[in-house]
Structures are given as C-alpha cells and as structure tokens.
Design an enzyme around this catalytic site. Structure first.
Site, PDB file in Angstrom:
ATOM      1  N   GLU A 195       0.616  -1.189  -0.067  1.00 29.84           N
ATOM      2  CA  GLU A 195       0.087  -0.027  -0.037  1.00 29.84           C
ATOM      3  C   GLU A 195       0.920   1.244   0.103  1.00 29.84           C
ATOM      4  O   GLU A 195       1.910   1.168   0.407  1.00 29.84           O
ATOM      5  CB  GLU A 195      -1.011  -0.002   1.207  1.00 29.84           C
ATOM      6  CG  GLU A 195      -0.323   0.083   2.551  1.00 29.84           C
ATOM      7  CD  GLU A 195      -0.790   1.304   3.199  1.00 29.84           C
ATOM      8  OE1 GLU A 195      -1.159   2.378   2.672  1.00 29.84           O
ATOM      9  OE2 GLU A 195      -0.683   1.521   4.510  1.00 29.84           O
ATOM     10  N   HIS A 370      -1.083   4.476   8.738  1.00 28.50           N
ATOM     11  CA  HIS A 370      -0.348   4.210   7.384  1.00 28.50           C
ATOM     12  C   HIS A 370       1.137   4.353   7.728  1.00 28.50           C
ATOM     13  O   HIS A 370       1.491   5.517   7.868  1.00 28.50           O
ATOM     14  CB  HIS A 370      -0.753   4.647   6.200  1.00 28.50           C
ATOM     15  CG  HIS A 370      -2.250   4.644   5.754  1.00 28.50           C
ATOM     16  ND1 HIS A 370      -2.668   3.156   5.094  1.00 28.50           N
ATOM     17  CD2 HIS A 370      -3.217   5.087   5.772  1.00 28.50           C
ATOM     18  CE1 HIS A 370      -4.061   3.610   5.042  1.00 28.50           C
ATOM     19  NE2 HIS A 370      -4.258   4.392   5.609  1.00 28.50           N
TER      20      HIS A 370
END
Lengths: 556, 556
Positions: A195, A370
């Site tokens: 990602e 993240h």
C-alpha cells in the site's frame, strides 16, 4: 507466452490511481481469489451519487472461477462494496472476527446475512482455494485485526500487504509479525503488492501510543467536559480515550450511530475494554458535573449530518457544547474535507469551546494508520520481491512508492504501476502487462446501481442554470396551436428577477413556431427544436445563461 | 452614549468570519470612507453561482455620506466587488498605480471606466474626506504597492493594516516602513484593524527572496523545459522566475489570460523587469531546444479551465508537457482546492514530468504573503492600539489573533471580534458594540446580482434527484382529460433503468386525477397537488428518491 500453460495473473478492480474502493484479484488457471471490496465517496462533481463501488463485469463474466473474497480489514474502503458485490455474485468471505463483525452490519442492512457464507480466520489460518494456498501475517493499522495475505501458487508467491504501519509499541500489544514477514521474504516472493497511502511522507509514522499521552494531558487540563471526535473504527484510539477518561475520573457517553455500533461490536468481541459503569447514556451525562464527563463522537471529517457538525451548530438535542468545554479533533481531514472541518472548528470556537485541532504532528492528538517512507522500505526489504506492484494510492503516491522500491534495490523494469483493469501476467518467472479487463467506477444512487454519464451531465446542467419547460398544445386535426407556449422554470435565476423575461421568451417561441408552420414543418422533433433554439438564443442574449430547455407538445 | 455628539463607527461589510470579499468602513458623523471591495468564490454548495460580493444595502441607504473607496492592494478579495459596487453607487476610488491598473481591467470589462473617478496615490499621499484625514504606510505582501491606511478623526486615529508581512529582504527593495509605523503608534492609535490570515501559524513567514534561491536551484537541475505555475498577481514571484530563466539562459513564454494581463500591466508600469528579447510567443518557444525554455502559467490552485490543468491533460493546443519536463507548483492550495491540485499533479506525473509540489516549507518554492504570529505581534507592538479589531479571517483566525493581541498587552475587554454588520461605536474614548447594519453575501449569477435561497434550494434538489414534468391537457368545456398525464424526466436515474416505472407512475397520477374529479375537485392547484403527491409517493416507495415533480395542466 505459452498459451498452453497456466498463467498467474494479478489485477486491481479498484484502489490504484485513486484512494478508495480497493479490490484486487489473483488468478491462477481457473481460480480467482479476490482481496477486499471497498467503496469510496463521490466528489462534488458526481451530483446525487451516494457511493462509488468497483465495476465487477470481469467477475460476472468469470463467475464460475471466483473462489472467494479475503478481507484484510474492516475499513469502508475495503468492505463498503461487499453487499453490492454479493447482490450480484455469491462467494465465501474470509475475515478476522472484528472484520466480519463490521461486514455483518452491512449484510444485515442489505438482507444478505442468511445467504452469505462467512468464514472467520486469524493470522495463523491456512486456506486452500483451488490451486492457490492462502496464509496470512499480522500487521498494524488504525483498526485491530489487520492481515497481510500470502498467496502460494504453482508460479510462485504473491504477497498483498493490506494497510499497514510498523507500530512497535502498539496499544493492543499485538506487534507486527516481523519474524513471519522475514520468513516469507526468505522463502522468496515473486510479487509484492504494497500500500502507498503515505509514500509521499518521509520518516516513520509515530506509534498510536504517542496519542495516548497527549490525550491524558489534554483531559487533565480540561476544566469541563471533553468531547473527542475520531473515526469510529479506530478502536485503539477509542481505547485510549477510554483510558484517559478513566485516569481523569470521567464517565463516557457516545454520540453518532457508527460510534455506538463499533463500540458495541468491539466491546462484545473483547477488542475494547471499558471499565464497569463508565459508559452512560447521554441524558445521564448531562446530569453530571461537567468535569466528570467525556464524550466520544463521530464527524471528525466534517460530515454535515454527523454528531460533531450538529454539536457545532447546537443542533443536537441530546448534548450541548458550553463555553469552556474542550473539543478534540483526533483526526486529520482527508483531502477535500478541509473546508467542512474548518467550518466546524469555527463554529465550536464561536460557542466558546477550547478547540484542539490541526495537524496531528503539532497537537500530538492524531497519528496516521499508514506507514511512512521508512516503513514502506522496511516492508520491501523484508519481502525482497522480484516484482513490485504499488497499490492503494493516487498516481503520485504509486510513483513515489516506485522510487522507494528502487532505492532498496528492486529493479526498475520489475516495478509495474498498473491502473485498475491492467493485468500483470506472470509465466515462467517473467511478467508482462499487456492485457486489460473491464474496470471502472460503478455509481450507486439510492437503490439503483449504475448511473450513466448523460444523467450526470443533465444534473450538472440543472444545478447550474436550472430548467425551463415549454408546453404547447395543438389540435390533432389541423396542428393549430390551441394553447401556449407556456413557460415554467425552476432553478433559473432570471425567471423571478426580470420583468417580463419569460413572456418575451414565449413570444420568441411563438414566432419560431409560426414560421415553421408557414413552412409546413409539422414533425414534433423539428418543432421542438425550433422552440428550444429560439428561446435559448433569446435568453442567452439577455442573461448569458443557458438553462436546460424542455419543449413539450401535446396534441389533443 | 451622547446622542448629540458625533460618533466614530467602524464596521465590516465583508471579510470577517470568512476569507474573501473584504470590505470595511469608517464613519465619523456624516462621512463614510470605505476600504476595499472584494469578492470571493462560492463553495460547491452554491450551485451555479459565479461570485459572492458584499451586501451594500447600508451604503445605498446612506449614499449621500459615502466619500470614497480606498483600495489597499490589487488582489481579487479586495477589488473583485468594485464593478458591482459602482454599478449601484458612484464614488471616487483611491489606489496605488498597480492597484488602479488591475481595477481598470475590471472597469473596462463592465463599461465603467469613463464614469469612474480614479485617483492614484502612494504611501506618501494625504487625503481629506470630510472630517476624516487619510494617510498611508508601506507594507509587504505578495503583490507590489500595498498600503496600510491611517484615518485621523476628531475621535482619534484608526489604522487598517491591509494585507501584510514583514519582509526585511524584499525582492523590490521596498522594505516595510517600520519607522513610519512606529511613529503612528507613538502618536497614539485608538483602534487597530489588522489582518488575521496566518494567525494560526507560529513564527515568522520567510522572505520572498528565499523562493528565488530555490527557483534557481530547480532551474539549474532541469534538463528540459521548466513550467512554473503561480498566482499571476504575485509580481515578485514572476520577477524571480524571470531572473532564474535569465541565469539559466532560457527564453520565457506565458500561458493563461490573467498571466498575460498582469505581466503586461506590471512590465508597462515598471514593476517587472524583463530582459530584452526574453519573452517569446509560445509557438517560438516550441521551436527552441527544451533546455532553453521556461514557461509561466496560471492555474496553481487547480482551476479546471486554467493553463496548468489543461497542460496536465494535454488539452492545451499551444504547448505540451513532455517526459522529462519539470513542473513547479509555486503556490500552496487554498483550503478546498487540495483535491483539484492533487489531480493535476497526478496527471503531470502520468505524462512523465518531474513535478515539484507540496508545502512551500518543504520545497522552498513558495512562501506566504501574510505575516505569521510573530509578525502580527510586531504590528500590534508597533501600533500599541487601545482597541483591537482582528479582521480578514475565519473565526478561529480572529480568535487566535485576539490571543496574540492579549499576549502583547492589549486588554481583553478592548478586543472586539466582530461579524460582518456589527458596528463598533467609539465616543469619548469608549467603544461599544451594540448595533448592527445590514451585511451579508450577495450572489452573482451570470449578469444577475442577487440570487435567492429558493432558487438555490431548487438547484440542489434538481442536482441530486432530477426533475419529472407531468403534463395533462383538459377540455376547457367540461374539464375532461384530453391527453396525459405524460411524464418527461431529466436527471432522474430510474427513468432509464427501470422498465415501465414512469408508465406506472403515470397510472398512479391518472388514478389520483380520476378520484379528485369524482369528488368534483376542479381547482388547478388541488389537481396539481394530487398528481404530485401520488407520483411522489409511488416513486419514493420504488426508488427511495424524491425527484422534483412539476405538474402542468393545460386547458384547451
């Protein structure tokens, strides 16, 4: 490519060249395994659209091959499309306990809970789906129970990271399983899909624990009630708010449907630990001394109908923000939401609240879920893949992620930035990106799935200039005009402001009709076109606006 | 308050509780002097609206008292409303050379140039407007020739800062006139109005010169053409791009109407120094070697029809972005524009460009034109006002500015955060905020000024759910239905998707009509209402959508 032998194919149906609606697929021979099925919210150009989900044409065309859907975690951009998928195509769904709990809420709403085969897994599970063996590894993110996924195929191993950060001091003691990742990398990874959300951000994302300390500090300073707004699904954050409330002797009350839902599910399943007697109804909280009250609420992204927005305009019956209360925005606005969030902050200040807002790196009251550049490089280093496919991000993020991969030694020619629908085919260790499958955005509008571009163009036209309906009745016998043209408008500015404008427009239409009739033109289409043009030209000259003109001829 | 004696009144008609459409007023006895008349752009909720300008009802009601408009600088949020003001109320306009140059462009467009009395001033000018003497001081901002304004009235001195930073190494050698400010403060300031744009930002805004060094570095590194996008009005930035182009031996070409306009005006008036022969037409630039070309273009805020956006999608005939070109975004997105700017960056990367984007504090390629907290404190310290009114900002900025003023010693009770329309009345050295004058947003839609809320509500309704027109013709004689109900829709999703939905809706309307006729109901309104309700209920049950329903009855 040898067309006789099976090929390993990797594709995205959503999630690349965009943020949202993640959906990826791994296919080997006649077995397709899917990863996630998310939704995303429309931007303001998609008028009247509720939700965007992946186009699943490819799956419908190959429905006999789809072996199942693996869900990495319970965020909307990974699960929001599931009910729409299942309405068209049944398949078993694999997820951890919390993930399935959140999916179940949606399946119930759509009446799909009975018909869906849901299989609970954890990071130790192993599944065989046709020729593909699937195993998992534990990662950290802003929701518990996140998985990375390992696909062992006869062609080699593919790893999909899910969303992750490396939180080495996690709130739930569940560290990222770095040893397992190292082992996977050591065995050999043919292709990594990782990602890219924070690929533009240098450094290492701070630990969620960092927020806890600042929350306690803010709770300690607060002289009255404390209202914390955050993503309902960020169970760790909720836990840290609960902990801060406990330390400062506050009762906790909840505002917002999704906050109540998530707290219920997470507490039931043991992800959230709430001291006995701490949780109270809002009416009870209102009776307590203000320094004994903490509030958890939805709306940290400025959503206009969520609790925080309604609190900021004193439009929530159950609770009011009073001068001296503290409001903490424990979230960073997603691009596009800045203006709505700023408006809420303004309104809270106007109510006299102490508002703690702004970048988490300044306030300490938010960290991202993240991983930043160093963490993305760590994942790449652990997995040392031959091929790398950056996923989960807009193009510039995928591009930066490619640069990171090159910096840790992945060869440039082995990195493929793909768009939704591009297929990476790997055979005999060699990858090619030469094929496309159907992919795109499916728009959800009320109960309808699928909205066309003409409709959106019409809505845009209507929204800017409004509509003018022109009605004429004619005799069936001789085509003589019996009444009209009558003009009725909605959303067109000049109809009300300017004296006699519509009357004059009607005269222009009448003149056009007479002229056409003199020329013995009698077809509806040409008459309609004539009225439309004459009125359109007249109004544009007078107002510089082009309302939609809808001519109607009734023959009676 | 002694109603016999004159009062000094200070008010805002725009610019507080918002960013944009700045307009302030100072009134003593029967003399009103205005400062600036800006516009702002509508957010996405104001469908079809082009521009927002201040409501000038108060000025129209007191037109005999208005002595003139002083314009602090030439930015849209300070001059954009001027033509609309002058269309309703004539008055002399005072501004520096560049400011008047930019205003003249607008006056020409609106055909007002002949009828408007424009008076050029500079920082040394002195004007007498009735009982009010007006003088000025030089400030720095992201456009040349900015003024702070001093109003000497019998009640005391009022200072309005305009937009400012303290750039101690300015690009044009025009330092802020700190000695003059100190002198004004020393003489005594009754009330200070100071701008609050960066009141949330700690520290001191870097000098514009800082950008120049980074521009040269980026130009030096660029192997092909360099495209710089920035605000056209930032003449200093343009100069530094010209300088960087000169140092790296590049010719310069311009893209975008406002870029060409500003460069022409600024070069003519001597604000911009362009080496002989550097400026070339875009067709000429296309013939040069790429390393000899620099481009200045509009669109740094992501405006969809501006040059940068069209470059990013290869939709500009004159010039193409080629792989290896460098694109510099020399600007920070204004809140609300982030998403559009990000889309452009993505598209430029997809074209293969090296894109330098993101926060100016990281890239060094942009600095703000507004002073940060330390500069706001410096202004407050220099002016040491008795009363302080923070202006030019959303509420949280005004609030933070109040905290800054308190930190340098202004008394809390002497700081007034006012909304547009609030009046600060000062008499005998004592201020009161007890009155309101009309103020608000006037919406501009095409050639029309003033758009009502019903119209916007209709547009919103149309934009989300579309419209359904229902037409019935009846006999004039006996009210018998001759034809219809016919249903025509635009922007309503289900009309095209669902078989027979509109036919069924028409049947529902027919049934409703027959029922009403059996009850001998014959009034148009009731018949229309009956059709509307029956169709609305039917469609909501089937689709969960509520299109606008427009019933039309034609009696023939």
């Amino acid at each position: 490519m040898n067309s006789q032998c099976p090929v390993l194919s990797i594709f995205a149906l959503g999630g690349v060249y965009e943020i949202g609606k993640n959906m990826y697929g791994i296919q080997y021979a006649d077995d397709i395994v899917l990863i996630d099925c998310g939704s995303k919210f429309p931007d303001e150009s998609l008028l009247g659209i509720d939700l965007i989900i992946p186009d699943i044409t490819y799956l419908l065309d190959n429905s006999d091959k789809v072996r199942g859907l693996i869900v990495t975690h319970g965020h909307e951009d990974h699960i929001g499309g599931i009910p729409y998928l299942l309405r068209q195509l049944q398949m078993p769904i694999y997820g951890t306990r919390l993930t399935l709990g959140l999916i179940d809420v949606k399946l119930k709403e759509h009446g799909l809970i009975q018909s869906t085969h849901r299989i609970e897994i954890d990071s130790k599970s192993q599944i065989t789906l046709g020729t593909i063996s699937v195993s998992f590894f534990r990662t950290n993110h802003s929701i518990p129970d996140c998985l990375g996924v390992v696909f062992d195929t006869p062609e080699g191993t593919v790893v999909q990271t899910g969303d992750f950060k490396f939180d080495l001091t996690p709130v739930n003691q569940q560290s990222p399983d770095i040893h397992r990742m190292a082992e996977i990398g050591q065995k050999g990874v043919l292709a990594l899909l990782s990602e890219s959300t924070n690929a533009e951000r240098p450094g290492f994302t701070p630990s969620e624990k960092h927020v806890g300390e600042h929350l306690i500090e803010a709770f300690n300073k607060a002289k009255q009630k404390v209202i914390v707004s955050t993503f309902a699904s960020n169970v760790y954050r909720l836990q840290q708010v609960i902990d801060a409330a406990e330390i400062t002797n506050r009762k906790l009350t909840l505002l917002g449907r999704s906050m109540i839902n998530v707290v219920n599910i997470a507490a039931q399943q043991g992800y959230l630990h709430i001291p006995e007697g701490m949780l109270v109804e809002t009416e009870v909280a209102n009776q307590l001394a203000p320094e004994q009250v903490a509030v958890l609420c939805t709306g940290s992204q400025g959503e206009p109908y969520a609790a925080l927005s309604r609190l900021s305009t004193s439009n929530l019956r159950q609770l009011k923000v009073l001068p001296g209360d503290t409001v903490i925005l424990s979230a960073t606005p997603i691009p596009g939401n800045e203006r709505n969030v700023a408006r809420i902050v303004d309104n809270l200040f106007i109510l006299g609240a102490r508002v703690i807002y702004g970048s988490g790196s300044v306030t300490g009251l938010h960290v991202s879920g993240h991983g930043s550049q160093e963490e993305l490089k760590l994942m790449l280093t652990l997995m040392k893949p031959k091929y790398f496919i950056p996923i989960h991000g807009e193009y510039r993020m995928l591009f930066q992620h490619r640069m990171l991969a090159e910096s840790v030694g992945v060869e440039h020619r082995h990195i493929h930035i793909i768009n939704n629908g591009d297929v990476v085919d790997i055979q005999d260790g060699t990858a090619r990106v030469e094929r496309k499958i159907p992919a795109g955005s499916t728009l959800v509008d009320g109960l309808g799935i699928g909205v066309g571009s003409v409709l959106l163009r019409d809505r845009k036209h209507l929204s800017e200039d409004g509509i003018l309906v022109v009605v004429v009745t004619r005799s069936k016998i001789d085509g003589k005009i019996l009444s009209g043209p009558d003009l009725i408008s909605r959303g067109f500015n000049y109809a009300t402001n300017s004296d006699g404008l519509l009357e004059e427009a009607a005269l222009a239409a009448t003149a056009a009709l007479h002229k056409l009739q003199e020329e013995h033109v009698n077809q509806w289409n040409r008459l309609k076109q004539g009225m439309k043009e004459s009125i359109g030209q007249f109004l544009y000259a007078k107002t510089k606006r082009r309302p939609m003109i809808l001519p109607i001829i009734m023959d009676v």
